[in-house]
Design a protein around this motif. Structure first.
Motif, PDB file in Angstrom:
ATOM      1  N   VAL A 152      62.450  65.869  75.412  1.00 46.32           N
ATOM      2  CA  VAL A 152      63.467  66.834  75.839  1.00 46.32           C
ATOM      3  C   VAL A 152      64.487  67.058  74.725  1.00 46.32           C
ATOM      4  O   VAL A 152      64.898  68.197  74.454  1.00 46.32           O
ATOM      5  N   LEU A 153      64.892  65.981  74.032  1.00 48.98           N
ATOM      6  CA  LEU A 153      65.828  66.119  72.918  1.00 48.98           C
ATOM      7  C   LEU A 153      65.229  67.002  71.815  1.00 48.98           C
ATOM      8  O   LEU A 153      65.898  67.902  71.292  1.00 48.98           O
ATOM      9  N   LEU A 173      72.773  69.029  73.557  1.00 44.63           N
ATOM     10  CA  LEU A 173      72.254  67.890  72.794  1.00 44.63           C
ATOM     11  C   LEU A 173      72.987  66.604  73.138  1.00 44.63           C
ATOM     12  O   LEU A 173      72.375  65.521  73.217  1.00 44.63           O
ATOM     13  N   LEU A 174      74.282  66.708  73.379  1.00 43.08           N
ATOM     14  CA  LEU A 174      75.072  65.528  73.722  1.00 43.08           C
ATOM     15  C   LEU A 174      74.607  64.919  75.031  1.00 43.08           C
ATOM     16  O   LEU A 174      74.535  63.680  75.168  1.00 43.08           O
ATOM     17  N   ILE A 175      74.264  65.749  76.012  1.00 40.55           N
ATOM     18  CA  ILE A 175      73.793  65.241  77.305  1.00 40.55           C
ATOM     19  C   ILE A 175      72.548  64.376  77.121  1.00 40.55           C
ATOM     20  O   ILE A 175      72.455  63.247  77.641  1.00 40.55           O
ATOM     21  N   VAL A 176      71.574  64.882  76.346  1.00 38.90           N
ATOM     22  CA  VAL A 176      70.319  64.152  76.158  1.00 38.90           C
ATOM     23  C   VAL A 176      70.543  62.894  75.334  1.00 38.90           C
ATOM     24  O   VAL A 176      69.949  61.843  75.613  1.00 38.90           O
ATOM     25  N   VAL A 177      71.371  62.980  74.307  1.00 38.48           N
ATOM     26  CA  VAL A 177      71.668  61.790  73.502  1.00 38.48           C
ATOM     27  C   VAL A 177      72.289  60.699  74.372  1.00 38.48           C
ATOM     28  O   VAL A 177      71.934  59.514  74.260  1.00 38.48           O
ATOM     29  N   LEU A 178      73.199  61.074  75.251  1.00 39.27           N
ATOM     30  CA  LEU A 178      73.809  60.080  76.153  1.00 39.27           C
ATOM     31  C   LEU A 178      72.773  59.496  77.105  1.00 39.27           C
ATOM     32  O   LEU A 178      72.836  58.304  77.449  1.00 39.27           O
ATOM     33  N   HIS A 214      79.583  76.495  82.736  1.00 37.83           N
ATOM     34  CA  HIS A 214      78.805  76.064  81.581  1.00 37.83           C
ATOM     35  C   HIS A 214      78.493  74.574  81.640  1.00 37.83           C
ATOM     36  O   HIS A 214      77.412  74.146  81.216  1.00 37.83           O
ATOM     37  N   VAL A 215      79.406  73.790  82.162  1.00 41.11           N
ATOM     38  CA  VAL A 215      79.131  72.357  82.337  1.00 41.11           C
ATOM     39  C   VAL A 215      77.976  72.162  83.308  1.00 41.11           C
ATOM     40  O   VAL A 215      77.028  71.395  83.045  1.00 41.11           O
ATOM     41  N   LEU A 216      78.018  72.836  84.440  1.00 33.73           N
ATOM     42  CA  LEU A 216      76.951  72.719  85.437  1.00 33.73           C
ATOM     43  C   LEU A 216      75.643  73.306  84.929  1.00 33.73           C
ATOM     44  O   LEU A 216      74.563  72.763  85.200  1.00 33.73           O
ATOM     45  N   ALA A 217      75.727  74.426  84.200  1.00 36.46           N
ATOM     46  CA  ALA A 217      74.514  75.042  83.671  1.00 36.46           C
ATOM     47  C   ALA A 217      73.810  74.125  82.674  1.00 36.46           C
ATOM     48  O   ALA A 217      72.575  74.030  82.675  1.00 36.46           O
ATOM     49  N   GLY A 218      74.583  73.443  81.848  1.00 39.62           N
ATOM     50  CA  GLY A 218      73.989  72.507  80.896  1.00 39.62           C
ATOM     51  C   GLY A 218      73.293  71.364  81.597  1.00 39.62           C
ATOM     52  O   GLY A 218      72.163  70.988  81.243  1.00 39.62           O
ATOM     53  N   ALA A 233      72.124  71.357  84.686  1.00 39.99           N
ATOM     54  CA  ALA A 233      70.965  71.883  85.410  1.00 39.99           C
ATOM     55  C   ALA A 233      69.798  72.149  84.470  1.00 39.99           C
ATOM     56  O   ALA A 233      68.633  71.866  84.808  1.00 39.99           O
ATOM     57  N   LEU A 234      70.078  72.685  83.284  1.00 40.19           N
ATOM     58  CA  LEU A 234      69.018  72.980  82.322  1.00 40.19           C
ATOM     59  C   LEU A 234      68.326  71.700  81.864  1.00 40.19           C
ATOM     60  O   LEU A 234      67.089  71.630  81.817  1.00 40.19           O
ATOM     61  N   VAL A 235      69.113  70.681  81.540  1.00 41.30           N
ATOM     62  CA  VAL A 235      68.527  69.415  81.114  1.00 41.30           C
ATOM     63  C   VAL A 235      67.713  68.800  82.245  1.00 41.30           C
ATOM     64  O   VAL A 235      66.604  68.260  82.022  1.00 41.30           O
ATOM     65  N   ALA A 236      68.210  68.876  83.468  1.00 39.45           N
ATOM     66  CA  ALA A 236      67.473  68.331  84.612  1.00 39.45           C
ATOM     67  C   ALA A 236      66.130  69.036  84.804  1.00 39.45           C
ATOM     68  O   ALA A 236      65.109  68.385  85.076  1.00 39.45           O
ATOM     69  N   LEU A 237      66.102  70.354  84.636  1.00 38.28           N
ATOM     70  CA  LEU A 237      64.842  71.103  84.765  1.00 38.28           C
ATOM     71  C   LEU A 237      63.835  70.691  83.696  1.00 38.28           C
ATOM     72  O   LEU A 237      62.632  70.563  83.972  1.00 38.28           O
TER      73      LEU A 237
END
Length: 464
Positions: free
Chosen positions: A359-360, A329-334, A243-247, A249-253
């Motif tokens: 993206v956010l 959401l945390l990934i994009v906020v960071l 799930h960490v990697l999937a999150g 990867a999704l944000v990167a796409l």
């Protein structure tokens, strides 16, 4: 005496002492009798005299002229607080051996009134109590001490027993329970059975127990559905890293291919997916399950049936399902904070800083309905009604619909309920207000540049 469910000769009992049971108020009882000679052959023309404690209205004489004859004994006399009744039988051949008589007896145990019934002292009958009447149950006492409970008005009821209590739930999910109306009710024997009342439960999902919400021993709840399955390994070791990697990867796409709601097509797909996801319980039906998986995937739901660990229940699953949307959401906020506050080379890439807010906003739209579904899931409840047969005491309390062993907003469910309320107040309501009244807020209250940019992302695809 013959077994009414098995009339073969192997079921005959010639011991001379037999036991039956009946409820107060049953006007008659049926005996199944064959007369057999010393050679094990049927004795046609035998006569049986039945005596009910010298009660004339109950006593009768009958000829047994067939292999297994059922004899109805009417007008069984029952007195107050009586626990048993003895029926005396005299069997003889009136033509050949009128003097030689064979004596036997039936001991009829007088049962107490079944769950939900009360003994009327005037009629000495078991009458359906107010508790069952209030919940629209029609009940019928059956022979040999049985009773059938039938719901005649509502299709969602569940009925069960807990020690001396009759327990009702006015709403059981269709993914857990079968309809009491469609299956023609449930018998007392089924409620007393050792299989945890599972004849009321939906066999496809494998649920048993209290309000058909529990998994059998050795089985666990799964992500992506409501079936019970056996866990074949410690999947939690892989679940968290995946799930960490999937999150990530999704944000990167989303960043690389600019898959944001600024594009009209993406906005339309997300709107459709959000609307359909609100029907997630109905889509869980087996006939529509493939469609549910597609809609769930578009809303970042858990669409694959995965058992995380042995013993996982609905409460644990609900808590974990809140984590993934906020992780995205945390990934994009960071990333946004890193692009504006820290001088890191990766954030100097032009498209990352330029696409961070779109993206956010995209993730907020795509996770919006998922979070609404999780909040509704966490806050749904059903009422439990109990009636104590001994004390006539009735109680009512609320439980969480998906795991009714948990009292509503008590103990474990308190944490889940507070999480759902917090997400609603601090995230869902503000996002809804901003989305609907953003232009008004920008003109009158919030005039910051970042807020204008944020609204342009939300509304840009709909402006000419």
């Amino acid at each position: 005496y013959g077994d009414p469910k098995n009339r073969s000769r192997s079921s005959w009992d010639c011991s001379g002492q037999f036991n039956l049971a009946m409820h107060p108020g049953e006007e008659s009882i049926i005996l199944y009798i064959s007369t057999v000679n010393d050679f094990g052959e049927i004795s046609d023309g035998s006569k049986v005299e039945i005596d009910c404690n010298n009660n004339i209205s109950c006593s009768k004489e009958v000829y047994v002229d067939q292999e297994c004859k059922n004899i109805t004994v009417p007008n069984i006399p029952i007195r107050l607080n009586q626990t048993s009744l003895r029926l005396r039988l005299e069997t003889y051949m009136p033509v050949l051996f009128p003097i030689e008589k064979y004596y036997s007896a039936y001991v009829v145990n007088i049962l107490r009134c079944p769950f939900g019934f009360k003994e009327d002292l005037n009629t000495m009958k078991c009458e359906r109590g107010r508790f069952l009447n209030d919940h629209h149950f029609e009940c019928q006492l059956t022979k040999l001490g049985g009773v059938d409970y039938k719901q005649v008005l509502f299709d969602t009821y569940w009925i069960g027993l807990q020690q001396e209590d009759l327990v009702l739930s006015d709403f059981c999910l269709g993914i857990f329970c079968n309809s009491l109306i469609k299956r023609g009710g449930v018998s007392l024997d089924e409620l007393n059975s050792s299989n945890n009342n599972n004849k009321q439960c939906n066999e496809e999902n494998g649920r048993i127990g209290f309000v058909c919400s529990e998994c059998p021993p050795g089985y666990s709840s799964v992500f992506g559905g409501y079936t019970c399955t056996q866990c074949n390994g410690p999947w939690f070791i892989l679940f968290i890293p995946l799930h960490v990697l999937a999150g990530l990867a999704l944000v990167a796409l989303l960043f690389l291919f600019n898959l944001t709601i600024v594009q009209g097509t993406i906005n339309g797909i997300s709107l459709y997916a959000n609307i359909m996801y609100l029907y997630y319980d109905d889509l869980q039906d087996y006939a529509r399950k493939p469609f549910y998986k597609i809609i769930s995937l578009l809303n970042f739901g858990s669409e694959f049936e995965i058992c995380l660990y042995d013993g996982m229940n609905e409460f644990t699953k609900a808590m974990l399902l809140f984590s993934f949307p906020f992780y995205l959401l945390l990934i994009v906020v960071l990333i946004i904070i890193g692009a504006h506050k820290f001088n890191l080379k990766i954030f100097k890439v032009e498209f990352i800083a330029k696409r961070a807010v779109p993206v956010l906003a995209t993730l907020m739209v795509l996770t919006y309905t998922n979070l609404i579904g999780l909040v509704i899931h966490a806050l749904r409840y059903t009422n439990i009604y109990t009636h104590n047969t001994l004390t006539e005491e009735e109680t009512t309390y609320r439980v969480w619909l998906y795991q009714p062993r948990l009292r509503y907003f008590e103990k474990e469910h308190l944490a889940l309920g507070l999480l759902a309320v917090t997400v609603t107040v601090l995230y869902l309501i503000p996002l809804t207000v901003v989305t609907l009244f953003g232009d008004f807020l920008r003109r009158n209250c919030i005039r910051s540049l970042w807020f204008s940019h944020f609204l342009d992302v939300f509304h840009g695809a709909y402006r000419w």
